[in-house]
Design a protein around this motif. Sequence first.
Motif, PDB file in Angstrom:
ATOM      1  N   TYR A 124       0.843  -1.252  -0.177  1.00  0.00           N
ATOM      2  CA  TYR A 124       0.078  -0.054   0.155  1.00  0.00           C
ATOM      3  C   TYR A 124       1.023   1.209   0.188  1.00  0.00           C
ATOM      4  N   GLN A 127       2.137   1.618  -3.297  1.00  0.00           N
ATOM      5  CA  GLN A 127       1.126   2.066  -4.150  1.00  0.00           C
ATOM      6  C   GLN A 127       0.940   3.619  -3.874  1.00  0.00           C
ATOM      7  N   LEU A 134       2.289  10.051  -9.772  1.00  0.00           N
ATOM      8  CA  LEU A 134       1.520  10.258 -10.910  1.00  0.00           C
ATOM      9  C   LEU A 134       0.832  11.341 -11.167  1.00  0.00           C
TER      10      LEU A 134
ATOM     11  N   ILE B  89      -7.148  10.925  -6.137  1.00  0.00           N
ATOM     12  CA  ILE B  89      -6.011  10.556  -5.648  1.00  0.00           C
ATOM     13  C   ILE B  89      -5.112  11.528  -4.606  1.00  0.00           C
ATOM     14  N   PRO B 122     -10.188  -2.851   1.381  1.00  0.00           N
ATOM     15  CA  PRO B 122      -8.882  -2.313   0.891  1.00  0.00           C
ATOM     16  C   PRO B 122      -8.674  -2.726  -0.478  1.00  0.00           C
ATOM     17  N   ALA B 123      -8.813  -4.069  -0.636  1.00  0.00           N
ATOM     18  CA  ALA B 123      -8.452  -4.788  -1.912  1.00  0.00           C
ATOM     19  C   ALA B 123      -9.102  -3.957  -3.167  1.00  0.00           C
ATOM     20  N   GLY B 126      -7.726  -0.551  -3.635  1.00  0.00           N
ATOM     21  CA  GLY B 126      -6.278  -0.826  -4.415  1.00  0.00           C
ATOM     22  C   GLY B 126      -6.422  -0.953  -5.707  1.00  0.00           C
ATOM     23  N   ALA B 127      -7.555  -1.900  -6.104  1.00  0.00           N
ATOM     24  CA  ALA B 127      -7.505  -2.456  -7.285  1.00  0.00           C
ATOM     25  C   ALA B 127      -8.106  -1.114  -8.156  1.00  0.00           C
ATOM     26  N   LEU B 129      -7.806   2.186  -7.460  1.00  0.00           N
ATOM     27  CA  LEU B 129      -6.846   3.187  -7.646  1.00  0.00           C
ATOM     28  C   LEU B 129      -5.528   2.477  -8.815  1.00  0.00           C
ATOM     29  N   HIS B 130      -5.279   1.417  -8.472  1.00  0.00           N
ATOM     30  CA  HIS B 130      -4.322   0.687  -9.536  1.00  0.00           C
ATOM     31  C   HIS B 130      -4.532   0.820 -11.091  1.00  0.00           C
ATOM     32  N   CYS B 133      -4.524   4.535 -11.863  1.00  0.00           N
ATOM     33  CA  CYS B 133      -3.143   4.842 -11.969  1.00  0.00           C
ATOM     34  C   CYS B 133      -2.459   4.533 -13.288  1.00  0.00           C
ATOM     35  N   LEU B 134      -2.933   3.320 -13.645  1.00  0.00           N
ATOM     36  CA  LEU B 134      -2.363   2.868 -14.932  1.00  0.00           C
ATOM     37  C   LEU B 134      -2.725   3.475 -16.009  1.00  0.00           C
ATOM     38  N   ILE B 136      -3.765   6.723 -15.962  1.00  0.00           N
ATOM     39  CA  ILE B 136      -2.857   8.304 -15.830  1.00  0.00           C
ATOM     40  C   ILE B 136      -1.318   7.969 -16.426  1.00  0.00           C
ATOM     41  N   ALA B 137      -0.855   6.621 -15.977  1.00  0.00           N
ATOM     42  CA  ALA B 137       0.533   6.473 -16.444  1.00  0.00           C
ATOM     43  C   ALA B 137       0.575   6.275 -17.989  1.00  0.00           C
TER      44      ALA B 137
END
Lengths: 174, 187
Positions: A124, A127, A134, B89, B122-123, B126-127, B129-130, B133-134, B136-137
């Motif tokens: 976390y 992350q 980003l 974020i 939380p998972a 997290g998923a 946000l991930h 983020c991908l 955005i990247a």
Amino acid sequence: MNITEFLVSCPLFDCFSQSELDALAQALMVERYPDGHVFMKEGQRGDALFLILDGKVSVTRLNRHNRKVEHLHTMTQGELFGLIALIDHGKRTATCTAASEVTAASLPVNAFELLYDSNAPIAYHFQYLIERQLAHDLRALNHALLDVLFSRKQKVPSMLHTVPREFDRPGGRL
Amino acid sequence: MDITTEQFRYRFKALAARIASKNDLEALVKNCSLSLIPAGTRIISYGEACSTLYLVWNGLLSASIEDGDIKLVLGAIQPGEWVGEVMLIEAGPATASVTCVEDSYLLELSHEAFNKLRASHPAAAGALLHALCLNIAERLRATSERVFEQIGDKEYRLQDMTPEKKATAVGHITRLLGMLLGIHRGK
């Protein structure tokens, strides 16, 4: 050099607990690299994250128009690079070369993934570091383009020619 | 109107493809609220704080930037797309204004709802946000590549340009801004 002590003193890892720093320190591999060593090459897939413990690393990028290699930034002690490629496995946006003898701690992608799977809090925190970076990068590039558009500045800073940045500076984000 | 995970998966293919677990997706959908926003409503104001993620279920949104007397339309945000992820974020001023062009159904995930999701699932948080983020990247990589190749170290003195050259340069930079923010032009 004691890697755990270094991590404790590094602002980037402020949010890590002592046990998390110990786990991270165990996963990191500390090595000395000669002047001129290429840590990562633009266009290649990323396979590790690096933390500079001592020395200087130069960030360059090839300008495809004039075929010249342009120097963008020099990283020093405490700076981290190769973070984004750990999660998106994308191609490196810049080349990072040792500009002196360098001591660096590396975290290969597979060790990062093991750490990610075995230690949820570390996962976390990483992350969070990546998300923040980003968001900063996107805002910085957005502001730079607006500055040019509204004639507040004439140029986009060269540091923003490689975002998401392969590098991060502790406590000194854009 | 209640939305099922299957409907969500169908509408937001690109996002849902990166959230593999059905339970995570279910938790996410439950924490979002669906609202009908009338045409003409500005949901995000450029430069002002906002911390809600808006997913466009149907309708049409438009993104623009204003500075003094200048207003630049960046483009449209369509069903299946989203806006506000950077502020979810990290709280901060909005990078563009967003207005509903048509009456639009929007799925909203506020910062509070996201924090609830983070605490309870939380998972799932997290998923999400991930996945964001991908995305955005990818946009950052593509845009910075263009910025480096098309703008590079060039100096832009818009105030000294002829009207034609200035219009070209403004169009050029506006397209880059739209690309950076994941906004389509001409649709």
